[in-house]
Design an enzyme around this catalytic site. Structure first.
Site, short mmCIF file in Angstrom:
data_model
loop_
_atom_site.label_atom_id
_atom_site.label_comp_id
_atom_site.label_asym_id
_atom_site.label_seq_id
_atom_site.Cartn_x
_atom_site.Cartn_y
_atom_site.Cartn_z
N ASP A 2 50.67 52.76 44.95
CA ASP A 2 50.09 53.17 46.23
C ASP A 2 48.61 53.37 46.00
O ASP A 2 48.11 53.08 44.92
CB ASP A 2 50.74 54.49 46.73
CG ASP A 2 50.63 54.64 48.24
OD1 ASP A 2 49.49 54.63 48.73
OD2 ASP A 2 51.66 54.74 48.92
N LYS A 47 28.06 31.15 46.20
CA LYS A 47 29.37 31.37 46.79
C LYS A 47 29.79 30.19 47.65
O LYS A 47 30.91 29.67 47.52
CB LYS A 47 29.36 32.63 47.64
CG LYS A 47 29.33 33.86 46.78
CD LYS A 47 29.49 35.09 47.61
CE LYS A 47 29.89 36.25 46.74
NZ LYS A 47 31.28 36.22 46.33
#
Ligand code: HEM
Ligand SMILES: [Cu+2]
Lengths: 287, 526
Positions: B107, B332
């Site tokens: 979690d 990128k």
């Protein structure tokens, strides 16, 4: 699959929503107050009390879990990292105000005084204004005032806070070496020094307002002085309250040499407040 | 990290609680992720409605529907709602849902605080939107809140300030949670350089958030005290400077635009390899490019202030520093294209939105480069050219990536496939209309039409009409998107665990939908 070394995931968090309601009432009430409503301060107080109640409840729950051994090393690491990043965010909050101070001293006042491209501004708008520090600007906002000296109360306060940093570390050593007395007395000293600091600062403020005519409205000098020292004083108060809680918990026998995240968090916070003060002393009072 | 997870000893059913309180008190990263995503969709619609009012008024020259004051409230609150209410919460929602799964953890690291970071938001936005009903209406000085104009607002002013404080608290808590989760909750063997790029980009985003949200808090606090407590930070008579606010604001503001785009980079870097059926080209260069963008984002802020009267050295420094950002950004784009190069590509909806992202985000990057040229910006600044620039990077950039991620992961979240045909329609209608909406704004700006103005000279009429028509179609197609999402939640073809043929990563090893607690047993990382 044993739950022995499982990461602990709490359920049914009921405190966050209480906190949201408290925060909203506090800030909403404050906003109404600023807009001139007369009854809004009650809303603020209710909001504040709800927040305090939330903190008692939330931290109480976490303390119970900690003392009953729910947390292991890995949760402790999460808490510690969380605290470090929280302190980083606080550093950046102060950076905004320090940035404002530097910008005003390095750029805006000299420009108003006619330096660089400010020559005609100075000539036509603020004729004759000369850049000095401290300054309440070419409009002499707030009227005559005196500078807050560095070597009276502020120097004493520096000493107090630095000493409290030492006592805090001393208390920490006591905790790690399982010397409870050293822990408790170290904390007592730290808390007392902290609150004396806040008291002296209140004295200094009253001196500023009553005798020096130095107020928040005394131009940029008053603005930066009170905002920076004020937010710092608030943080000292919070830190001292945190350490007080640690003191009561130590007296109750909480913490072990291995397990004392809350103490560490409060101590880190205290050192952070300490370092900010050094910046304040140098750039706000001294230079 | 330890290998096994469990919850309360006395809580063995492991399922969610029932009823409304499940959502109010939940500490589960998937529940909280869902809350964030739904909240963000609602805010997207609220902000969208405001955009429709803006475009309606601008359909023709002259004042037809709203008075100028209300128009300014619309532009101001539209921006605040979209940035802080739609895009940021959507990314945090995606982080909540996906990060713990992607790093193989049980979690988020601090589950209670996670709940609070979400549950502050509805209160903050109630406060912000409540200002519409106050004396003087909502804030109308622009989302950038420049003094002295903003200080002349009505009763809404302090509410806006406090709403921003609350959003800041929420963001900082959310960001701390993300960082701690990434650093402390990874499964054994999940080294940093094995983390999926979405995790990496969020890691750096969280760092940016913690660094700059407090600066924004400081800036708006000074506004508050300037108005109510006699300080003169931004008042020259007292020795302050209105330009000081702009510096502090943009020191927050420029990193903020990267907060809005870095997670989008991460999403696209997850999706393109899946549908090109090739691993991401240049993984480590992606990580380094993201880090350098984050670093550079701290030293370019004054490109928003070229016309404000800075010393020449300042203009030059910020111009060159800004242009430098194009280098890692170019890396990128190169990597995304190289990933597709010679891949066996298919064009499901997530891939369409990702390719749309790459192309149109790059258009936004180019207009950014034009704006970065200081002498040229003297012409473009505060015109519709700027509006066109940031809508290309934000709508066809950030929002497109969010759309892509919803189509990509919704089969995992709900266990149902969305309707592919509808998804494709949604993509094509959106893409045509968004370009009709924003492309003409470049020309308007170059011709000199100022931004944030309800009326304009007749020479701008035609492009504005096109832009408005595009906006109505784009708006409707987002309503259609809501319908697609609703239908997918309600039902649809069962999704497999893997969902996409080329998908790799831990999230695809779990069932669709995944169990309430993700990795109760730490997965093995190869
Ligand atoms: C190649 C990268 C980029 C460059 C060189 C760049 C450059 C600029 C410049 C110079 C301005 C100021 C224009 C003016 O006001 O005259 C600007 C405005 C803006 N940019 Fe970018 N930008 C880039 C990428 C982005 C990204 C990725 C985003 C967000 C996702 C973004 C969002 C914005 C926004 C919101 C504004 C307008 C703010 C306002 O005044 O309200 N930009 N950009
Ligand atoms: Cu920028």
């Amino acid at each position: 699959m044993s739950s022995e070394n499982a990461y602990y995931i709490p359920h049914d968090a009921k405190w966050p929503i209480v906190g949201s309601i408290g925060l909203t009432l506090l800030l909403g009430g404050f906003a109404n107050q600023l807009n001139g409503s007369t009854s809004a301060s009650n809303v603020m107080i209710v909001g504040f009390l709800i927040l305090v109640y939330m903190m008692f409840g939330w931290f109480g729950e976490v303390i119970d879990e900690s003392e009953s051994g729910t947390y292991k090393k890995v949760e402790g690491v999460s808490f510690r990292m969380g605290m470090v990043w929280f302190i980083f965010s606080e550093v950046m909050f102060f950076a905004a105000f320090f940035g404002a101070l530097f910008y005003i001293r390095i750029f805006s006042l000299p420009w108003l005084g006619g330096e660089g491209s400010g020559a005609s501004t100075n000539e036509f708008l603020w004729g004759g204004y000369e850049n000095v520090w401290p300054s309440n600007g070419p409009g002499e906002v707030g009227g005559e005032y005196e500078k807050m000296g560095a070597w009276g109360l502020p120097a004493i306060n520096t000493l107090l806070l630095l000493t409290s940093g030492v006592t805090c570390t001393w208390a920490h050593w006591g905790l790690v070496a399982n010397k409870r007395k050293q822990l408790i007395w170290g904390l007592v000293a730290t808390v007392v020094l902290g609150f004396v600091f806040v008291g002296l600062q209140a004295l200094e403020y009253s001196h500023g307002y009553n005798e020096l005519n130095l107020t928040l409205g005394s131009g940029v000098y008053g603005s930066t002085f009170y905002m920076l020292t004020g937010f710092h004083g608030f943080h000292v108060t919070v830190g001292a309250i945190m350490l007080t809680v640690m003191l009561f918990r130590s007296i109750k026998g909480h913490f072990t040499p291995e397990n004392h995240f809350a103490f560490e968090a409060a101590a880190w916070y205290w050192h952070f407040v300490d370092v900010v003060w050094l910046g304040l002393f140098i750039f706000v009072y001294w230079l | 990290m330890t290998t096994v997870t469990d919850t309360h000893e006395d809580h063995h059913d492991h399922g969610p609680a029932k009823g409304l309180m499940r959502w109010v008190t939940t500490t589960n990263h998937k529940d909280i992720g869902t809350l964030y995503l739904i909240f963000s969709l609602i805010m997207f619609m609220v902000g969208g409605a405001m955009a429709m009012i803006i475009r309606l008024e601008l359909f023709q020259p002259g004042l037809q529907f709203v008075d100028p004051g209300f128009f300014n409230q619309m532009t101001t609150v539209h921006a605040l709602v979209m940035i802080f209410g739609a895009v940021m919460p959507a990314f945090v929602g995606l982080a909540n849902w996906m990060l713990p799964i992607m790093v193989g953890g049980p979690d988020m690291a601090l589950p209670r605080m996670n709940n609070w970071s979400f549950w502050i938001l509805p209160f903050a936005f109630a406060m912000l939107l409540g200002t519409f009903f106050m004396d003087g209406g909502a804030p109308a000085g622009g989302w950038t809140m420049y003094p002295p104009l903003v200080l002349q607002g009505g009763n809404g002013f302090p509410f806006m300030i406090f709403a921003i404080h609350m959003m800041g608290i929420s963001s900082v808590m959310g960001a701390i949670n993300v960082i701690v989760t990434i650093l402390n909750m990874r499964a054994p063997g999940m080294t940093l350089m094995k983390m999926p790029l979405f995790v990496w980009t969020w890691f750096i985003t969280a760092y940016l958030l913690i660094a700059v949200m407090p600066v924004l808090a400081g800036a708006v606090t000074m506004l508050l005290t300037d108005r109510f407590f006699d300080t003169t930070f931004f008042n020259a008579a007292g020795g302050g400077d209105p330009v000081l606010f702009q510096h502090i604001f943009w020191f927050f503001g420029h990193p903020e635009v990267y907060i809005l785009i870095l997670p989008a980079f991460g999403i696209v870097s997850q999706i393109i390899p899946t549908f090109a059926r090739k691993p991401l080209f240049g993984y480590s260069s992606m990580v380094y490019a993201t880090s350098s963008i984050a670093f550079l984002s701290f030293i370019v802020w004054a490109h928003h202030m070229f016309t404000v009267g800075m010393p020449l050295q300042g203009e030059l420094f910020f111009m060159y520093a800004t242009m430098l950002i194009a280098v890692p950004t170019g890396v990128k784009v190169f990597n995304w294209i190289s990933t597709m190069w010679k891949g066996s590509m298919t064009f499901e909806t997530p891939m369409l939105f990702s390719i749309g992202f790459v192309i149109m985000f790059t258009i936004g990057g180019f207009s950014g480069l034009m704006l970065a040229i200081a002498p040229a910006d003297f012409q473009y600044h505060d015109t519709y050219f700027v509006v066109a620039h940031f809508h290309y990077v934000l709508v066809t950039g950030a929002i497109y990536a969010i759309m892509a991620s919803v189509y990509y992961w919704i089969p995992k979240w709900t266990g149902h496939m969305y309707n592919e045909k509808m998804g494709q329609w949604h993509f094509w209608i959106s893409t045509v209309s968004v370009n009709v909406l924003f492309f003409p704004q470049h020309f308007l700006g170059l011709a000199g039409m100022p931004r944030r103005i309800p009326d304009y000279s007749v020479q701008f009429a035609e492009f504005n009409m096109w832009s408005s028509i595009g906006s109505f179609v784009f708006g409707l197609s987002q309503v259609f998107f809501c319908y697609i999402v609703y239908k997918t939640i309600k039902g649809g073809e069962k999704a497999t665990d893997q969902v996409w043929e080329g998908a790799e990563g831990l999230e695809w090893t779990l069932p669709s939908p995944p169990p309430y607690h993700s990795f109760t047993q730490a997965p093995e990382i190869k």
